[in-house]
Design an enzyme around this catalytic site. Sequence first.
Site, PDB file in Angstrom:
ATOM      1  N   GLY A 185       0.833  -1.202   0.000  1.00 16.95           N
ATOM      2  CA  GLY A 185       0.000   0.000   0.000  1.00 16.95           C
ATOM      3  C   GLY A 185       0.860   1.242   0.000  1.00 16.95           C
ATOM      4  O   GLY A 185       2.015   1.213  -0.439  1.00 16.95           O
ATOM      5  N   PRO A 242       3.063   4.582   1.256  1.00 13.79           N
ATOM      6  CA  PRO A 242       4.087   4.831   2.270  1.00 13.79           C
ATOM      7  C   PRO A 242       3.486   5.363   3.577  1.00 13.79           C
ATOM      8  O   PRO A 242       3.943   4.997   4.667  1.00 13.79           O
ATOM      9  CB  PRO A 242       5.000   5.880   1.611  1.00 13.79           C
ATOM     10  CG  PRO A 242       4.817   5.658   0.136  1.00 13.79           C
ATOM     11  CD  PRO A 242       3.394   5.215  -0.042  1.00 13.79           C
ATOM     12  N   GLU A 281       5.590  -3.319   0.988  1.00 14.84           N
ATOM     13  CA  GLU A 281       5.655  -3.047  -0.459  1.00 14.84           C
ATOM     14  C   GLU A 281       4.939  -1.726  -0.666  1.00 14.84           C
ATOM     15  O   GLU A 281       3.704  -1.692  -0.676  1.00 14.84           O
ATOM     16  CB  GLU A 281       4.966  -4.166  -1.252  1.00 14.84           C
ATOM     17  CG  GLU A 281       5.585  -5.547  -1.065  1.00 14.84           C
ATOM     18  CD  GLU A 281       6.785  -5.790  -1.970  1.00 14.84           C
ATOM     19  OE1 GLU A 281       7.257  -4.825  -2.602  1.00 14.84           O
ATOM     20  OE2 GLU A 281       7.238  -6.935  -2.044  1.00 14.84           O
ATOM     21  N   CYS A 312       1.694   0.611  -9.015  1.00 17.61           N
ATOM     22  CA  CYS A 312       2.744   1.149  -8.139  1.00 17.61           C
ATOM     23  C   CYS A 312       4.046   1.423  -8.884  1.00 17.61           C
ATOM     24  O   CYS A 312       4.788   2.318  -8.510  1.00 17.61           O
ATOM     25  CB  CYS A 312       2.991   0.185  -6.989  1.00 17.61           C
ATOM     26  SG  CYS A 312       3.403  -1.473  -7.552  1.00 17.61           S
TER      27      CYS A 312
HETATM   28  P1  NAD Z   1      -3.441   2.263   1.144  1.00 16.90           P
HETATM   29  O1  NAD Z   1      -2.175   2.347   1.918  1.00 16.90           O
HETATM   30  O2  NAD Z   1      -4.419   3.378   1.275  1.00 16.90           O
HETATM   31  O3  NAD Z   1      -4.260   0.935   1.535  1.00 16.90           O
HETATM   32  C1  NAD Z   1      -3.674  -0.351   1.515  1.00 16.90           C
HETATM   33  C2  NAD Z   1      -4.361  -1.228   2.529  1.00 16.90           C
HETATM   34  O4  NAD Z   1      -4.162  -0.671   3.824  1.00 16.90           O
HETATM   35  C3  NAD Z   1      -5.874  -1.383   2.346  1.00 16.90           C
HETATM   36  O5  NAD Z   1      -6.214  -2.740   2.580  1.00 16.90           O
HETATM   37  C4  NAD Z   1      -6.460  -0.484   3.406  1.00 16.90           C
HETATM   38  O6  NAD Z   1      -7.689  -0.945   3.915  1.00 16.90           O
HETATM   39  C5  NAD Z   1      -5.413  -0.519   4.487  1.00 16.90           C
HETATM   40  N1  NAD Z   1      -5.362   0.725   5.262  1.00 16.90           N
HETATM   41  C6  NAD Z   1      -5.681   1.970   4.848  1.00 16.90           C
HETATM   42  N2  NAD Z   1      -5.507   2.865   5.837  1.00 16.90           N
HETATM   43  C7  NAD Z   1      -5.064   2.163   6.909  1.00 16.90           C
HETATM   44  C8  NAD Z   1      -4.694   2.502   8.238  1.00 16.90           C
HETATM   45  N3  NAD Z   1      -4.751   3.769   8.655  1.00 16.90           N
HETATM   46  N4  NAD Z   1      -4.277   1.525   9.052  1.00 16.90           N
HETATM   47  C9  NAD Z   1      -4.200   0.253   8.626  1.00 16.90           C
HETATM   48  N5  NAD Z   1      -4.545  -0.136   7.381  1.00 16.90           N
HETATM   49  C10 NAD Z   1      -4.966   0.798   6.537  1.00 16.90           C
HETATM   50  O7  NAD Z   1      -2.987   2.027  -0.352  1.00 16.90           O
HETATM   51  P2  NAD Z   1      -3.909   1.930  -1.626  1.00 16.90           P
HETATM   52  O8  NAD Z   1      -4.515   3.267  -1.860  1.00 16.90           O
HETATM   53  O9  NAD Z   1      -4.807   0.740  -1.523  1.00 16.90           O
HETATM   54  O10 NAD Z   1      -2.825   1.601  -2.749  1.00 16.90           O
HETATM   55  C11 NAD Z   1      -2.096   2.611  -3.386  1.00 16.90           C
HETATM   56  C12 NAD Z   1      -0.696   2.691  -2.824  1.00 16.90           C
HETATM   57  O11 NAD Z   1      -0.118   1.419  -2.756  1.00 16.90           O
HETATM   58  C13 NAD Z   1       0.212   3.524  -3.707  1.00 16.90           C
HETATM   59  O12 NAD Z   1       1.066   4.297  -2.898  1.00 16.90           O
HETATM   60  C14 NAD Z   1       1.013   2.455  -4.454  1.00 16.90           C
HETATM   61  O13 NAD Z   1       2.247   2.901  -4.956  1.00 16.90           O
HETATM   62  C15 NAD Z   1       1.149   1.417  -3.413  1.00 16.90           C
HETATM   63  N6  NAD Z   1       1.356   0.102  -4.015  1.00 16.90           N
HETATM   64  C16 NAD Z   1       2.549  -0.527  -3.860  1.00 16.90           C
HETATM   65  C17 NAD Z   1       2.758  -1.754  -4.448  1.00 16.90           C
HETATM   66  C18 NAD Z   1       4.059  -2.494  -4.314  1.00 16.90           C
HETATM   67  O14 NAD Z   1       4.085  -3.666  -4.672  1.00 16.90           O
HETATM   68  N7  NAD Z   1       5.117  -1.888  -3.828  1.00 16.90           N
HETATM   69  C19 NAD Z   1       1.750  -2.347  -5.195  1.00 16.90           C
HETATM   70  C20 NAD Z   1       0.545  -1.661  -5.318  1.00 16.90           C
HETATM   71  C21 NAD Z   1       0.345  -0.462  -4.717  1.00 16.90           C
END
Ligand code: NAD
Length: 464
Positions: A191, A193, A213, A247
């Site tokens: 997710g 950073p 990740e 990502c």
């Molecule tokens: P996000 O961080 O908002 O959410 C990811 C997960 O975390 C979700 O399941 C969400 O429910 C949970 N979450 C959200 N807020 C939370 C909190 N406060 N406490 C605990 N859990 C929480 O990310 P997103 O919007 O779903 O994805 C986009 C981001 O992910 C972008 O920054 C992207 O670059 C990154 N990403 C990285 C990879 C990688 O492999 N490195 C792959 C895909 C996406």
Amino acid sequence: MQADPILAAFTAQKARSAERRSSFGLTERRDALDRLAQAIRASEADLVAALQSDLGRPEAETILIDYLPVLQEIRHTRRHLRRWMKPRRVAPTLASFGATARIVPQPRGVCLIIAPWNLPFALALGPVVSALAAGNSVILKPSELTPATSALLARMIARTFPADLVTVIQGDKDVAQRLLDLPFDHIFFTGSPAVGKIVMAAAAKHLTSVTLELGGKSPVIVGPEADIDRAADWISFGKFVNAGQVCIAPDHLFVHSSVKDRFLSALRARIARAYGSGNASPHLAHIVSDAHAQRLSDLVSDALAKGAQPVLPPAPAGRAIGPTLLTAITPEMRLDQEEIFGPILPILAFDDLTQVIDRINARDKPLALYIFDRDQTRIDRIITQTSSGGVGVNLTLVQFTHANLPFGGINTSGIGAGHGLTGFRAFSHERAVLRNRFLLFPLIFPPYTDRKLRLIRLIKRVLG
Ligand code: NAD
């Protein structure tokens, strides 16, 4: 039966985790992977429909970026698992003469996998494959922003595995935070950073190990000797697949001034060929939510208000946002500061590569860095003088699919890595086992007589 489903799932997995260390061997793990592959194949049509509903995504893209990568991961893992699981003998050292040393991979135990919405199937199940291969049980929390895919995952996993091996808990960040309160043996989070920091802080309370990740702003550099048509093809694909919600999509682009005009017209021609004009292309996914569509249109408005020039202007229609190209980018623009995660490409011209390298190094280390050029010296220079999770040369995105390459970021773009053997290791504890055959250490055990002290001094001269 406990009333709280989160605690019940965790307790059920924890209760079996010690016994599973010996009972979940190669055959059982391969069987689990086979069952998962079968379930995925049986769900193909449902998956395409779910992603059509969640992201307006064309079938071809769902197959390419969410369906096939998991099956590939399973195939590769299944094929190599016996070797990965085998304890590895390591060479003796002088100080351990008389002992045999092995590294024994053991399951970490009960693992939490938290997945994002952009590739909601592949990024949820890819780590599940590695976790099962390494002998763990898993609680998977998919994203709340892709409800159809998350519901499909929950149904599919419930049909395929007992809940004390793999279970899906659906919910938003409150559910994620309740899960994060529990003492998991490992957390694999994909997710942003910002949330990565929350996850790591929660893990620190239990000293739970983490793989993070994350994301960031991945640059692409088009050098003076780039094959322009090839660069335009790959950059168009890498930037607009899943409408830029990837990502490792190129976030922004540096192009050498000498080829800028040629490159821009090649890119526009490529975009027109791939997506036509307007926003309603059937080959382009939608933005995941109204809030994200609004965020993207705010980024563009902010840039235009601060002087950005539209090469391909935005014309958003709800959650369908067409490819947008902007030049005359300045550091004051939010577009230049935040991860874009959408089909908007800021383009910056350069004359001096040193300035591009300095700029990349002055910012957070990206997840990916792409270089288009034919000059090997320049390619090597960029690779040596910058840092990023991974590098793609004359391509975009497909470094993700190479099973023998680790996939992960560095610092703000991630901690640890996954895929293939690296993924197996992320979910394993590499246990050091040293067996005494005829170690000579007892010769120097206390009391430290003069003779023993002389012997220790002699050893010091040899080993010190
Ligand atoms: P996000 O961080 O908002 O959410 C990811 C997960 O975390 C979700 O399941 C969400 O429910 C949970 N979450 C959200 N807020 C939370 C909190 N406060 N406490 C605990 N859990 C929480 O990310 P997103 O919007 O779903 O994805 C986009 C981001 O992910 C972008 O920054 C992207 O670059 C990154 N990403 C990285 C990879 C990688 O492999 N490195 C792959 C895909 C996406």
